[in-house]
Design a protein around this motif. Structure first.
Motif, PDB file in Angstrom:
ATOM      1  N   ALA A 345       0.839  -1.208   0.000  1.00 24.11           N
ATOM      2  CA  ALA A 345       0.000   0.000   0.000  1.00 24.11           C
ATOM      3  C   ALA A 345       0.871   1.254   0.000  1.00 24.11           C
ATOM      4  O   ALA A 345       0.615   2.215  -0.740  1.00 24.11           O
ATOM      5  CB  ALA A 345      -0.932  -0.014   1.210  1.00 24.11           C
ATOM      6  N   ARG A 346       1.901   1.256   0.821  1.00 18.93           N
ATOM      7  CA  ARG A 346       2.779   2.433   0.890  1.00 18.93           C
ATOM      8  C   ARG A 346       3.518   2.639  -0.426  1.00 18.93           C
ATOM      9  O   ARG A 346       3.688   3.765  -0.889  1.00 18.93           O
ATOM     10  CB  ARG A 346       3.783   2.265   2.031  1.00 18.93           C
ATOM     11  N   ALA A 347       3.961   1.538  -1.033  1.00 17.71           N
ATOM     12  CA  ALA A 347       4.740   1.638  -2.272  1.00 17.71           C
ATOM     13  C   ALA A 347       3.906   2.233  -3.407  1.00 17.71           C
ATOM     14  O   ALA A 347       4.396   3.045  -4.197  1.00 17.71           O
ATOM     15  CB  ALA A 347       5.265   0.265  -2.666  1.00 17.71           C
ATOM     16  N   GLN A 348       2.629   1.835  -3.496  1.00 22.50           N
ATOM     17  CA  GLN A 348       1.803   2.340  -4.605  1.00 22.50           C
ATOM     18  C   GLN A 348       1.032   3.606  -4.236  1.00 22.50           C
ATOM     19  O   GLN A 348       0.484   4.278  -5.101  1.00 22.50           O
ATOM     20  CB  GLN A 348       0.850   1.262  -5.117  1.00 22.50           C
ATOM     21  N   VAL A 351      -4.745   2.324  -1.041  1.00 26.22           N
ATOM     22  CA  VAL A 351      -5.266   1.028  -0.631  1.00 26.22           C
ATOM     23  C   VAL A 351      -6.750   1.197  -0.303  1.00 26.22           C
ATOM     24  O   VAL A 351      -7.149   2.213   0.267  1.00 26.22           O
ATOM     25  CB  VAL A 351      -4.498   0.466   0.580  1.00 26.22           C
ATOM     26  N   ALA A 352      -7.569   0.235  -0.686  1.00 30.62           N
ATOM     27  CA  ALA A 352      -8.991   0.255  -0.302  1.00 30.62           C
ATOM     28  C   ALA A 352      -9.129  -0.400   1.066  1.00 30.62           C
ATOM     29  O   ALA A 352      -8.473  -1.410   1.346  1.00 30.62           O
ATOM     30  CB  ALA A 352      -9.838  -0.484  -1.327  1.00 30.62           C
ATOM     31  N   ALA A 373      -7.597  -3.945   0.058  1.00 29.28           N
ATOM     32  CA  ALA A 373      -7.434  -4.359  -1.340  1.00 29.28           C
ATOM     33  C   ALA A 373      -6.394  -3.456  -1.967  1.00 29.28           C
ATOM     34  O   ALA A 373      -6.470  -2.224  -1.841  1.00 29.28           O
ATOM     35  CB  ALA A 373      -8.752  -4.262  -2.102  1.00 29.28           C
ATOM     36  N   THR A 374      -5.413  -4.051  -2.628  1.00 27.43           N
ATOM     37  CA  THR A 374      -4.336  -3.269  -3.256  1.00 27.43           C
ATOM     38  C   THR A 374      -4.432  -3.268  -4.775  1.00 27.43           C
ATOM     39  O   THR A 374      -3.794  -2.455  -5.436  1.00 27.43           O
ATOM     40  CB  THR A 374      -2.970  -3.830  -2.837  1.00 27.43           C
ATOM     41  N   ALA A 375      -5.211  -4.188  -5.336  1.00 32.49           N
ATOM     42  CA  ALA A 375      -5.423  -4.243  -6.791  1.00 32.49           C
ATOM     43  C   ALA A 375      -6.705  -5.015  -7.033  1.00 32.49           C
ATOM     44  O   ALA A 375      -7.198  -5.716  -6.140  1.00 32.49           O
ATOM     45  CB  ALA A 375      -4.242  -4.935  -7.479  1.00 32.49           C
ATOM     46  N   LEU A 423      -3.281   7.179   0.181  1.00 33.31           N
ATOM     47  CA  LEU A 423      -4.717   7.369   0.023  1.00 33.31           C
ATOM     48  C   LEU A 423      -5.476   6.122   0.499  1.00 33.31           C
ATOM     49  O   LEU A 423      -5.196   5.009   0.039  1.00 33.31           O
ATOM     50  CB  LEU A 423      -5.041   7.638  -1.451  1.00 33.31           C
ATOM     51  N   LYS A 424      -6.405   6.323   1.444  1.00 24.80           N
ATOM     52  CA  LYS A 424      -7.268   5.226   1.910  1.00 24.80           C
ATOM     53  C   LYS A 424      -8.619   5.374   1.222  1.00 24.80           C
ATOM     54  O   LYS A 424      -9.294   6.394   1.382  1.00 24.80           O
ATOM     55  CB  LYS A 424      -7.446   5.247   3.435  1.00 24.80           C
ATOM     56  N   ILE A 425      -9.006   4.353   0.469  1.00 23.36           N
ATOM     57  CA  ILE A 425     -10.237   4.417  -0.335  1.00 23.36           C
ATOM     58  C   ILE A 425     -11.338   3.659   0.403  1.00 23.36           C
ATOM     59  O   ILE A 425     -11.181   2.479   0.735  1.00 23.36           O
ATOM     60  CB  ILE A 425     -10.004   3.797  -1.730  1.00 23.36           C
ATOM     61  N   PHE A 426     -12.436   4.345   0.670  1.00 17.87           N
ATOM     62  CA  PHE A 426     -13.572   3.743   1.366  1.00 17.87           C
ATOM     63  C   PHE A 426     -14.831   3.866   0.527  1.00 17.87           C
ATOM     64  O   PHE A 426     -14.911   4.693  -0.383  1.00 17.87           O
ATOM     65  CB  PHE A 426     -13.838   4.471   2.699  1.00 17.87           C
ATOM     66  N   GLN A 427     -15.822   3.061   0.861  1.00 23.10           N
ATOM     67  CA  GLN A 427     -17.199   3.260   0.399  1.00 23.10           C
ATOM     68  C   GLN A 427     -17.966   3.665   1.659  1.00 23.10           C
ATOM     69  O   GLN A 427     -18.164   2.854   2.553  1.00 23.10           O
ATOM     70  CB  GLN A 427     -17.763   1.970  -0.209  1.00 23.10           C
ATOM     71  N   ASN A 428     -18.352   4.943   1.741  1.00 23.55           N
ATOM     72  CA  ASN A 428     -18.937   5.532   2.952  1.00 23.55           C
ATOM     73  C   ASN A 428     -17.875   5.638   4.036  1.00 23.55           C
ATOM     74  O   ASN A 428     -17.924   4.983   5.072  1.00 23.55           O
ATOM     75  CB  ASN A 428     -20.149   4.744   3.452  1.00 23.55           C
ATOM     76  N   ALA A 429     -16.893   6.506   3.779  1.00 29.69           N
ATOM     77  CA  ALA A 429     -15.720   6.639   4.653  1.00 29.69           C
ATOM     78  C   ALA A 429     -16.094   7.054   6.071  1.00 29.69           C
ATOM     79  O   ALA A 429     -15.434   6.646   7.033  1.00 29.69           O
ATOM     80  CB  ALA A 429     -14.749   7.671   4.057  1.00 29.69           C
TER      81      ALA A 429
END
Length: 935
Positions: A345-348, A351-352, A373-375, A423-429
């Motif tokens: 996650a840090r490298a790219q 992360v979701a 999830a990373t990909a 970046l932390k990706i959420f659905q309804n963060a």
């Protein structure tokens, strides 16, 4: 026309609604390039029709064919039972304008297209089946609808086109456990939650089939119910007999529907190439047009690309062609493995993330696990709170095996979640952020797919993850019910087996990441990046903090109010009974109607299809001008609602630990950008009546503090004056005049110093009414004046302020051309119904006119809320609530003046620097020990 329908003929009947909904849900949204009209379902429907036509040739091909549709939602069954199909979800907004196009498509294929007002498609199909059977022909019903299975047999079969499977008598018995002739008996007992058919509580299809097979028929079963050995089942069948018999009437199809066409009218006809290809070209279906042109050996019409560059359909990000595979997800219980996921996650840089918890209320929920999830297709679940067994004597439960230590997991995740550079990706963060906050983790650096969808597609559809996954990824997520059940047997997520939890939870993170990959590139293409980045994403932590603060509520005050309301209701009931001359159930609309119109002889009573008189608020308001009883009933209803919805229900929402009510704000609930609140809803507390205002007395400040309320003054009228360019209104606002008096003076020619309260009241009703597109009829009701006089007021208003009419006309024209309107800050509110016909057209136009005004007001207060935490950071104050145009704060008594000064400055300057309004924004402030005092 060929020979008369009879022996040797084969009738095919296609369930049109099934085709439409299958097409709609199976395919991603599609819009016509030239005007943005939604056409995804029409495209799928045409493809299904074409495949059906191509696949039905040879000796067993149909000789007669029709597509049968539902005409409307109200049928004779609603007259029998007004709750029939009441649970059905509203039709998706982007599907509604496509429905008439599917009829046009059917006719373009030269296939009979039939529907009837007051009858369901199933009834038309049933009648045609009976007629065809009586005439000696055969029937194939192209549908998998269980309600049609009662028709199977004697030359009638069903065909499930999706599974390519024939459903005959054996297929029906496999489904219901009885033959087709007893399907309605089983359905009458089992009921149907989808259609809201009540049935016999506690009896499902298997039990119903056993009972019908044992007794032979429903009637025999009910007559001999005393013989049933199980006491509860016996009691249900005896006590619910009427309900069960009604259920049978609801599920029994009508084989005597009065059709306006004959079987002979349904004879197969070849499509006319010019008509069919013309329709497909009009829809701009390039691939399908060419395919069908080749099949018909006709020249394909040229379809021009009419879309202007700016309006061209946004291209989505290239999709990673990775199928969903729940078995590929990883369960992480080893800290070393989690460290590898974190390193990726840090490298790219993204992360979701998703959480699983024990409750929907973040204030009381416990964390059970975290997904990453990373990909696309690469996701994991870290279980930390699953339990096994039913617990010991002291209520404890053993921790399930195969999990990571709770504290170790959070210690490893905390630096990642708090690092704004990843970046932390959420659905309804907001939900997940509040959960992590419960454990001392302040998440920073977020994206939210729910809010991206809202910025892109507001007004077109909902923004829940399951719906977005189906629509944009073509994937149906694992239903939560499969893991936790439903009803009384429902378990919390910590009781779910770890192995099952991995598949479900990791999938959520995988879906979220894929949605992000699809939505993120579309933001700039659709020109809504500013809305998402400026109005939506930064509001999330602000709302999360407000919700965690909550507002102090005095249970004793609510309890006293409940008692007072109960006494008030009893007093009103006595007065109503005295006026009626007898006792009756005031809460029963049926009994009230009979008292008013049959016994007391009030004029104007109209019966609905159920045979009961209509007694809605509008009717009671009209009657109350001449009679006392209807007004008393309105008062009783209002007090009853206040008691049940607020003083009683609010007590259940007081958090045991904090003593506060913690509402939850919904950012994407209203298409216009307005926030809504749930659990409890604090935005609908009525403030126009004395009793309603009293509810706010229960919202109090702790000792040593006060509540401060700041409220935008007439913000929507100010925005209207700006966008419509009305100089006289703008001048009145600049000079700080009483705007309603100024309007009255302008309209009626009355000098300000001679203004009466009655004339001002009329102007106020018109001012606010015009914003919401009020009609002459609506204004007449509000002001209790003749309709012609009210219409005269509106006409005069438009004459005096021509800019308003110009704005309305221009806005409707823009909406019709673009299928959306915009706020001053660039928020797009889609208006798919703007091309509708009939009453819906008026509603759609009013909504389109109001949306930019209400939406701009909503954007302004959003901007104020986003700036507020930093502005008041050095003050002993907290922002607690937002209710439309009002913000409520809790502050130390000695800092109230400073808070008011600071917060007013933020709110009044919130539009700047993006928009320089032609009128000043004014904020009224108040303070007190309760919300009622402060407002």
């Amino acid at each position: 026309m060929g020979t008369k329908f009879g022996k040797g003929c084969h009738l095919h009947l296609i369930d049109g609604s099934a085709f439409i909904f299958r097409a709609y849900h199976a395919l991603p949204p599609l819009t016509r390039k030239s005007d943005g009209l939604p056409i995804g379902a029409v495209s799928g429907f045409c493809n299904m029709l074409q495949r059906y036509v191509e696949g039905n040739s040879g000796p067993d091909a149909p000789t007669h064919l029709a597509v049968i549709f539902d005409k409307g939602s109200h049928t004779f069954r609603n007259d029998m039972y007004d709750l029939y199909k009441a649970n059905r979800e509203a039709m998706p907004e982007d599907l509604r304008p496509q429905i008439p196009l599917t009829r046009e498509a059917t006719r373009a294929f030269n296939i009979a297209c039939e529907e009837m007002e007051g009858y369901e498609a199933d009834d038309i199909i049933a009648t045609l089946c009976c007629q065809a059977r009586d005439a000696g022909g055969r029937v194939t019903i192209v549908s998998s609808d269980k309600d049609l299975m009662q028709l199977v047999g004697d030359g009638i079969v069903m065909f499930d086109a999706m599974k390519n499977k024939v459903i005959d008598r054996e297929g029906v018995e496999e489904k219901f456990g009885v033959g087709p002739e007893r399907v309605v008996d089983v359905q009458a007992l089992a009921g149907d939650s989808v259609d809201n058919v009540p049935g016999a509580p506690g009896i499902g299809i298997k039990t119903a089939a056993l009972l019908i097979n044992e007794f032979g028929s429903l009637e025999e079963l009910l007559d001999r119910a005393e013989e049933i050995k199980q006491p509860k089942r016996r009691q249900t069948l005896i006590e619910k007999r009427d309900q069960i018999e009604l259920s049978k009437k609801l599920v029994q199809l009508d084989c005597a529907t009065p059709l306006e066409f004959t079987l002979d009218d349904l004879e197969i006809r070849e499509p006319e190439p010019e008509v069919l290809l013309g329709f497909l070209a009009k829809m701009e279906f390039r691939t399908l047009t060419k395919r069908i042109a080749d099949a018909l050996d006709a020249p394909a019409p040229v379809i021009e690309d009419k879309a202007p560059a700016a309006a061209a359909a946004p291209e989505s990000a290239p999709e990673e062609d990775v199928p969903f595979d729940a078995d590929s997800y990883t369960c992480v219980s080893d800290p070393a493995v989690l460290e590898q996921w974190i390193a990726t996650a840090r490298a790219q840089g993204y992360v979701a993330v998703d959480t699983e918890t024990t409750a929907l209320d973040e204030m009381v929920a416990d964390l059970v696990g975290v997904s990453l999830a990373t990909a696309a297709g690469k996701a994991c679940y870290i279980p930390v709170g699953h339990t096994s067994g039913d617990g010991d004597l002291f209520g404890g439960s053993e921790k399930a095996v195969g999990q990571m230590d709770f504290d170790t997991c959070l210690k490893l995740l905390k630096p990642l979640l708090e690092d704004p550079s990843v970046l932390k990706i959420f659905q309804n963060a907001k939900y997940d952020m509040k959960i992590f906050q419960n454990y001392g983790i302040t998440v920073q650096g977020i994206d939210d797919t729910m809010l991206m969808s809202y910025a892109l597609y507001s007004g077109l559809h909902g923004h829940g993850m399951d719906a977005l996954s189906e629509r944009y990824l073509g994937h149906n997520p694992i239903p939560i019910k499969e893991l936790i059940g439903s009803g009384k047997s429902m378990i919390t997520f910590d009781k779910v087996e770890v192995e099952k939890a991995v598949r479900y939870a990791a999938e959520d993170a995988d879906i979220t990441l894929r949605l992000w990959q699809k939505f993120k590139p579309q933001l700039p293409v659709s020109k809504v990046t500013r809305v998402y980045e400026g109005l939506e994403r930064p509001l999330v932590p602000v709302l999360a903090q407000m919700e965690r603060h909550g507002v102090l509520v005095d249970r004793d005050t609510l309890s006293r109010m409940s008692n007072a309301f109960a006494q008030k209701m009893a007093q009103l009931e006595e007065e109503i009974h005295e006026l009626a001359g007898e006792k009756f159930n005031v809460g029963s609309p049926k009994q009230l109607g009979e008292i008013m119109f049959d016994k007391l002889g009030y004029a104007g009573g109209t019966k609905g299809k159920t045979g009961a008189y209509a007694t809605g608020a509008d009717i009671l308001e009209d009657l109350s001008t001449e009679h006392e009883l209807p007004g008393r009933v309105l008062d009783w209803r209002q007090v009853s609602k206040l008691k049940s919805t607020y003083t009683d229900a609010l007590q259940d929402h007081i958090n045991r630990d904090t003593g506060r009510v913690h509402t939850s704000y919904v950012q994407c609930g209203a298409a216009t950008g307005r926030l809504s609140s749930t659990d409890p809803n604090l935005q609908n507390i009525p403030i126009r009546t004395e009793e309603g205002r009293r509810i706010r007395e229960a919202f109090i400040a702790p000792e040593g503090k006060v509540l401060v309320a700041l409220d935008y003054s007439q913000i929507e009228l100010r925005i209207l004056a700006h966008v419509a360019g009305i100089e006289s209104l703008k001048q009145a606002f600049r000079e700080g005049q009483d705007i309603h008096a100024a309007t009255a003076s302008e309209m009626f020619g009355v000098p300000l110093d001679e203004m009466t309260s009655e004339v001002r009241r009329q102007a106020k009703a018109i001012n606010f009414g015009v914003i919401y597109g009020i009609s002459g009829f609506g204004l007449a009701r509000n002001l209790r004046i003749p309709r012609a006089e009210a219409q005269g007021f509106i006409d005069r208003y438009f004459e005096r302020f021509p800019g308003i009419k110009d704005y309305m006309d221009a806005t409707v024209k823009f909406a019709q051309s673009n299928l959306f309107v915009e706020t001053l800050f660039g928020r797009k509110i889609h208006t798919p119904e703007i091309a509708a016909k009939g009453p819906r057209a008026g509603f759609a136009k009013r909504a389109a006119i109001n949306a930019p005004i209400q939406g701009t007001a909503a954007d302004i207060i959003r901007r104020a809320m986003i700036r507020m935490p930093e502005a008041i950071a050095d003050l002993p104050a907290k922002m607690l609530l937002q209710v439309h145009d009002e913000l409520l704060f809790e502050v130390d008594e000695n800092a109230a003046d400073q808070l008011i000064q600071t917060a007013k400055s933020v709110m009044e300057g919130a539009a700047m620097p993006v928009i320089q309004l032609d009128v000043p924004l004014i904020v009224d402030a108040g303070r007190g020990n309760s919300w009622a005092e402060a407002h």
